[in-house]
Design a protein around this motif. Structure first.
Motif, PDB file in Angstrom:
ATOM      1  N   UNK A  50     -41.598  13.695  85.958  1.00  0.00           N
ATOM      2  CA  UNK A  50     -40.423  13.582  86.821  1.00  0.00           C
ATOM      3  C   UNK A  50     -39.126  13.893  86.079  1.00  0.00           C
ATOM      4  N   UNK A  51     -38.073  14.051  86.872  1.00  0.00           N
ATOM      5  CA  UNK A  51     -36.741  14.313  86.347  1.00  0.00           C
ATOM      6  C   UNK A  51     -35.888  13.057  86.525  1.00  0.00           C
ATOM      7  N   UNK A  52     -35.168  12.684  85.486  1.00  0.00           N
ATOM      8  CA  UNK A  52     -34.238  11.560  85.558  1.00  0.00           C
ATOM      9  C   UNK A  52     -32.813  12.083  85.686  1.00  0.00           C
ATOM     10  N   UNK A  53     -32.022  11.419  86.517  1.00  0.00           N
ATOM     11  CA  UNK A  53     -30.632  11.824  86.752  1.00  0.00           C
ATOM     12  C   UNK A  53     -29.718  10.613  86.609  1.00  0.00           C
ATOM     13  N   UNK A  54     -28.601  10.800  85.931  1.00  0.00           N
ATOM     14  CA  UNK A  54     -27.553   9.777  85.902  1.00  0.00           C
ATOM     15  C   UNK A  54     -26.240  10.419  86.357  1.00  0.00           C
ATOM     16  N   UNK A  55     -25.450   9.644  87.083  1.00  0.00           N
ATOM     17  CA  UNK A  55     -24.216  10.142  87.694  1.00  0.00           C
ATOM     18  C   UNK A  55     -23.077   9.181  87.413  1.00  0.00           C
ATOM     19  N   UNK A  56     -21.919   9.731  87.116  1.00  0.00           N
ATOM     20  CA  UNK A  56     -20.710   8.930  86.957  1.00  0.00           C
ATOM     21  C   UNK A  56     -19.590   9.560  87.775  1.00  0.00           C
ATOM     22  N   UNK A  57     -18.552   8.812  88.006  1.00  0.00           N
ATOM     23  CA  UNK A  57     -17.399   9.304  88.753  1.00  0.00           C
ATOM     24  C   UNK A  57     -16.446  10.036  87.818  1.00  0.00           C
TER      25      UNK A  57
END
Length: 204
Positions: A183-190
């Motif tokens: 799987x692919x892991x994603x992290x997001x910030x503003x």
């Protein structure tokens, strides 16, 4: 072996990674289902670092960042000076060799680090000789980067968020490059001039 994608669009900055580990010594690959923590993303204060390449280098920087006071990395110069400040510690505490076998003709010692870095101020790439580039839209590093960059160019023009674009481009790389796997892991910030709020998800 790896794919790391990073995208900024609207008020989001996102970074994605695959989860495969490949061993050049044994010829084996280790998939996410056999790992306790398959993510290649390291949180460092308000920044997130996605590491490509040697697992040993990733573990070194994981430990180094975990014990270090977070630095404000708001520009290419900030990132460069931060990397420069780590060199003595990498050699003294982690016994890092400064010649990675490709240093002939290079002007500086190597840190072995190939990575993408995101934070509320933007996205940056890092190469082993502390070359730091900053990007206005997106970039990718790792063995699957050519597939991911093509996908990023097309996906960025679609009505998609930075999170969606980073995830889908990384997934494209896992389909066509043998060094990358779901799987692919994603992290997001503003994207703002204060501390962003991160979240992490997995896609398959």
């Amino acid at each position: 072996m790896t794919i790391i994608t990073a995208v900024q669009k609207g008020d989001e900055v996102a970074i994605a990674c695959d989860t495969q580990i490949s061993s050049s010594d044994s010829g084996l690959m280790l998939l996410a289902e056999y790992q306790v923590n398959a993510s290649k993303l390291i949180t460092y204060g308000e920044s997130i670092l996605g590491v490509s390449g040697s697992c040993a280098v990733m573990r070194i920087f994981e430990d180094l960042l975990g014990r270090s006071e977070p630095a404000r990395l708001a520009s290419r110069t900030d990132v460069f000076r931060w990397l420069l400040a780590q060199q003595d510690t990498l050699k003294s505490d982690y016994y890092m060799k400064t010649d990675n076998g490709n240093d002939k003709g290079q002007p500086t010692e190597s840190q072995w680090l190939t990575a993408m870095l995101i934070n509320p101020y933007g996205i940056f790439s890092i190469n082993p000789y502390r070359q730091v580039n900053e990007y206005s839209k997106f970039w990718a590093v790792g063995s699957g980067c050519r597939f991911a960059l093509g996908a990023l160019e097309i996906l960025y023009q679609q009505p998609l968020t930075a999170t969606e674009i980073a995830r889908e481009a990384a997934l494209v790389a896992t389909k066509f490059n043998p060094g990358c796997s779901e799987p692919v892991f994603v992290q997001t910030i503003q994207k703002q001039l204060d501390h962003g709020t991160g979240s992490e998800t997995a896609s398959s």
